[in-house]
Design an enzyme around this catalytic site. Structure first.
Site, PDB file in Angstrom:
ATOM      1  N   GLU A  24       0.805  -0.881   0.220  1.00  0.00           N
ATOM      2  CA  GLU A  24       0.078   0.147   0.674  1.00  0.00           C
ATOM      3  C   GLU A  24       0.835   1.206   0.059  1.00  0.00           C
ATOM      4  OE1 GLU A  24      -2.962   0.606  -0.765  1.00  0.00           O
ATOM      5  OE2 GLU A  24      -3.407  -1.000  -1.314  1.00  0.00           O
ATOM      6  N   CYS A  66     -13.934   2.173 -15.085  1.00  0.00           N
ATOM      7  CA  CYS A  66     -14.228   3.521 -14.515  1.00  0.00           C
ATOM      8  C   CYS A  66     -13.050   4.315 -14.425  1.00  0.00           C
ATOM      9  CB  CYS A  66     -14.604   3.183 -13.506  1.00  0.00           C
ATOM     10  SG  CYS A  66     -15.939   5.122 -12.489  1.00  0.00           S
ATOM     11  N   CYS A 115     -18.326   1.929 -19.313  1.00  0.00           N
ATOM     12  CA  CYS A 115     -19.242   1.523 -18.878  1.00  0.00           C
ATOM     13  C   CYS A 115     -20.000   0.279 -19.251  1.00  0.00           C
ATOM     14  CB  CYS A 115     -20.300   2.922 -19.458  1.00  0.00           C
ATOM     15  SG  CYS A 115     -19.506   4.188 -18.619  1.00  0.00           S
ATOM     16  N   CYS A 128     -18.914  -1.750 -16.913  1.00  0.00           N
ATOM     17  CA  CYS A 128     -19.368  -1.888 -15.006  1.00  0.00           C
ATOM     18  C   CYS A 128     -20.788  -2.409 -14.520  1.00  0.00           C
ATOM     19  CB  CYS A 128     -19.106  -0.209 -15.163  1.00  0.00           C
ATOM     20  SG  CYS A 128     -19.686   0.360 -13.567  1.00  0.00           S
ATOM     21  N   CYS A 139     -25.659   4.257 -12.402  1.00  0.00           N
ATOM     22  CA  CYS A 139     -24.336   5.130 -11.634  1.00  0.00           C
ATOM     23  C   CYS A 139     -25.293   6.570 -11.991  1.00  0.00           C
ATOM     24  CB  CYS A 139     -23.346   5.060 -12.885  1.00  0.00           C
ATOM     25  SG  CYS A 139     -22.206   6.169 -12.853  1.00  0.00           S
TER      26      CYS A 139
END
Length: 360
Positions: A37, A192, A199, A202, A208
DNA sequence: CACGCGTGGCC
DNA sequence: TGGCCAAGCGT
């Protein structure tokens, strides 16, 4: 779309399309996820992977990292950028060793108190490693949520950020939190996407708001931009007849903090005088063959390299100690000098030595 | 809140 | 090819 359906759809997508073979996903201990991370802050996955493998092979545990010299930690970070991350990682390992029994705590407040770990990184560590229900809000998820809920404004603005955190918190499920979190980052990165969101792929498109309005690219709001300042500096390339070159350790903070580079000589100073006073060296200046512009994300750095030849005996005597080092190209990796390796050593040093060869 | 902090890839 | 962007955080 309610939160349950949101999570359901995200997890279904993850099972079919999510990333499951990244190095830190195999044996995702708190330590391994933590390191990943930190490396992934503002840095793309493909860039991180090779650095990550080398890093965890050399430092497989909190304790091995805490016991290491900062120089060696920086050497494995060399080329990755944002070197404060490496300094903070090393410092945090020492804190974990000294105050937490050598273990990463499970309390998010304690995780977030570690240097280099903010709210999003702390949440990601706990969510991805242990499945603890903690929201994450990295750049990918900010973009996804901004579009999904058509959140106006730039996320750097506190009110916008607060709203995104609320959304992130609300949609985080109670089960399969690790998979959900990975899925959200994958969706943001792969579907995205900043430039060309696809899309059709998605699982959230039907809910959305930005998509319904055909305004995907209006979110998140653009960051106000200003032109980059230009800084100028001068780096003195001190070379001995033995082809050794002088490096100086840079201050622990600021650009390339803690790394090694050619000594910087103020532009207003006379190089010969400066070498005498600052380095105690008598030098002869060689012709300058080029200058160099390095562009950072936040400014341009114009570098004027000044090759000089120093007298060996004087130089060796005066410049011994931690602050300076004489090196030959082979020693670079051992010292861990990101900037010299990439920018200065490979470009300028090669030129310096080629120049020398041409004139022999 | 604004700024400092790297590097590589994209068009 | 210069500007923009990418798994943020510290000050």
């Amino acid at each position: 779309m309610n939160a349950d359906e949101f999570g359901q759809r995200v997890l279904e997508w993850f099972d079919a399309h999510g990333r499951k073979h990244l190095p830190w996903q195999q044996n995702p201990t708190l330590y391994r996820v933590w390191v990943s991370e930190i490396m992934l802050q503002q840095t793309q996955v493909v860039t991180v992977v090779p650095y990550y493998r080398r890093f965890v092979e050399r430092f497989p545990s909190i304790r091995t990292l805490a016991e290491a010299d900062l120089d060696e930690v920086l050497s494995l970070w060399a080329g990755l950028g944002y070197y404060a991350r490496a300094r903070n990682l090393h410092r945090a390992a020492g804190i974990l060793r000294d105050r937490h029994g050598g273990e990463m705590p499970l309390d998010i407040a304690l995780v977030q108190a570690l240097p280099g770990v903010g709210r999003s990184t702390a949440g990601a560590i706990l969510a991805l490693s242990t499945g603890q229900r903690q929201p994450v809000l990295d750049g990918n998820i900010k973009r996804l949520l901004s579009r999904f809920a058509a959140v106006p404004g730039w996320p750097g603005q506190a009110s916008v950020l607060a709203r995104l955190w609320t959304l992130a918190e609300c949609y985080t499920p109670t089960e399969r939190v690790a998979d959900y979190t990975q899925a959200m980052m994958d969706l943001g990165a792969l579907v995205c996407a900043p430039r060309r969101p696809d899309c059709r792929l998605c699982p959230l498109a039907m809910g959305c708001v930005a998509h319904a309005q055909n305004r995907e690219m209006d979110f998140p709001g653009a960051k106000p931009r200003r032109d980059l300042p230009v800084r100028a500096t001068r780096m003195v390339m001190v070379r001995l007849a033995t082809r050794e070159i002088l490096l100086e350790r840079r201050p622990p903070v600021g650009v390339w903090g803690g790394l090694w580079s050619f000594p910087e000589c103020p532009l207003e100073a006379d190089v010969v005088d400066w070498c005498q006073e600052r380095l105690g060296l008598r030098v002869a200046i060689q012709p300058l063959w080029k200058s160099l512009r390095h562009t950072f994300s936040h400014f341009h750095l114009d570098i004027t390299p000044v090759p000089v030849i120093a007298e060996a005996e004087c130089a060796k005597a005066v410049l011994e100690g931690e602050r300076f080092v004489w090196y030959k190209s082979d020693d670079v990796q051992r010292l861990g000098m990101a900037v010299p390796v990439r920018l200065l050593l490979t470009a300028l040093t090669d030129d310096l030595l080629n120049y020398e060869d041409r004139n022999e």
